[in-house]
Scaffold this active site. Structure first.
Site, mmCIF file in Angstrom:
data_model
loop_
_atom_site.group_PDB
_atom_site.id
_atom_site.type_symbol
_atom_site.label_atom_id
_atom_site.label_comp_id
_atom_site.label_asym_id
_atom_site.label_seq_id
_atom_site.Cartn_x
_atom_site.Cartn_y
_atom_site.Cartn_z
ATOM 1 N N THR B 43 36.234 34.054 39.535
ATOM 2 C CA THR B 43 37.259 33.212 38.916
ATOM 3 C C THR B 43 38.314 32.831 39.952
ATOM 4 O OG1 THR B 43 38.480 32.888 36.853
ATOM 5 C CG2 THR B 43 38.983 34.897 38.078
ATOM 6 N N CYS B 48 47.794 32.898 36.312
ATOM 7 C CA CYS B 48 47.049 33.730 35.360
ATOM 8 C C CYS B 48 46.704 35.063 36.002
ATOM 9 C CB CYS B 48 45.736 33.058 34.966
ATOM 10 S SG CYS B 48 45.907 31.689 33.809
ATOM 11 N N HIS B 65 40.454 36.463 31.966
ATOM 12 C CA HIS B 65 41.315 35.548 32.731
ATOM 13 C C HIS B 65 42.264 34.944 31.714
ATOM 14 C CE1 HIS B 65 41.526 31.914 35.740
ATOM 15 N NE2 HIS B 65 42.624 32.001 35.007
#
Lengths: 120, 203
Positions: B43, B48, B65
């Protein structure tokens, strides 16, 4: 004395949030971390409502609902399931076990209180 | 039935990663993925955070996430309630790991992201996410084995659930528009959506 609610969840973060919401609305709240602990906490108490998670160690929420319904003092106590599970077959199991309602997380405080007041 | 949170398991896309010679699952903001396979979960994070949670004995692991949907300038109680999203994001991941055979008391975590990368945001969105993930893990008694959080950079994270190994690439540019745009779209989606899962009364 306010109404007494038992909230059962293995996540202490989640328990804190539920308790915060309910206490803010004037309810008295007891907590348990799984089904086994919940049965211990509930024993001999006059509870107005039980709110339980599904996935928990030792005893899951569906089994807890079944066990509570088998006890005369909790036969008619409203039991809400508050869970991340939204699967129809899982809901069906909850319904068959004797749950009063099913709430999928995350909950909004307003919605939770709305449902709580409906079933009380 | 609408999904309770934008935590879409199925939208994530799998491909063969030639560098690692493994199936790779790329997850986007709001998604999570848990697996018992020897794969890599990838990711890219701006503000985030991603928690990589695993049971090293059962060899299952997963990554989420997410970010807390906190509007700029909101007060503490709202931060508290926004944490419901984070708590749900963690719980979805943990429940999926348990379904795959993990044991709750064996879970350990590594956490990444939470950079201060959003321009024009007075609130330190990343910092709030970092605080949340640390506090959540502490609360739940899940040891935080390692972390790389905060700072001004976006990160690319590769997590190998079988070994628990994580590779983090701190990305040069803080003007990575793809990452920022994705996060902005995500946060708007989350903030704009009522924070409600489905409710069904059986009686």
């Amino acid at each position: 004395m306010g109404r007494l609610i038992l909230t059962v969840d293995d996540s202490s973060t989640m328990r804190q949030m539920i308790t915060f919401t309910l206490k803010g609305a004037g309810f008295d709240v007891l907590e348990a971390g799984d089904g086994v602990e919940a049965l211990g906490v509930a024993a001999g108490k006059k509870l107005d409502l039980i709110i339980t998670d599904v996935n928990m160690p030792r005893m899951d929420g569906i089994t807890l609902v079944q066990r509570l319904r088998a006890l005369p003092e909790f036969k008619f106590t409203p039991i809400l399931v508050l869970t991340t599970e939204s699967d129809a077959s899982m809901k069906q199991k909850g319904k068959e076990a004797g749950a009063t309602g099913w709430i999928v997380k995350p909950f909004s405080p307003e919605k939770l209180l709305d449902v709580v007041n409906k079933v009380l | 039935m609408s999904p309770p949170v934008p935590l879409v398991h199925g939208r994530a896309s799998k491909y063969l990663d030639r560098n690692f010679n493994r199936q790779a699952m790329k997850i986007l903001p709001g998604e999570f993925y848990a697996t018992a396979e020897d794969e890599v979960i990838v990711t890219v994070l701006g503000s985030c955070v991603a928690a990589c949670v695993m049971d090293p004995i059962a060899m299952v692991g997963g990554m989420n996430h997410f970010m807390l949907p906190v509007k700029q300038g909101e007060r503490d109680p709202d931060v508290f309630f926004a944490a419901r999203y984070g708590a749900a994001a963690m719980e979805y991941l943990i429940n999926n790991l348990l379904h795959l055979g993990a044991q709750r008391d064996r879970l350990v975590a590594k956490a990444f992201g939470g950079g201060k990368v959003m321009r024009g945001m007075s609130t330190d969105v990343g910092g709030q996410n970092v605080d949340f993930v640390r506090e959540f893990l502490r609360n739940e008694g899940i040891p935080l084995w390692s972390e790389d959080m905060g700072g001004p950079y976006p990160r690319k994270v590769y997590f190998f659930p079988h070994t628990g190994q994580v590779l983090v690439k701190r990305m040069e540019s803080t003007h990575n528009d793809t990452v920022l745009n994705r996060e902005l779209t995500y946060i708007q989606e989350v903030v704009g959506r009522p924070m409600n899962g489905d409710v069904e009364l059986f009686t």
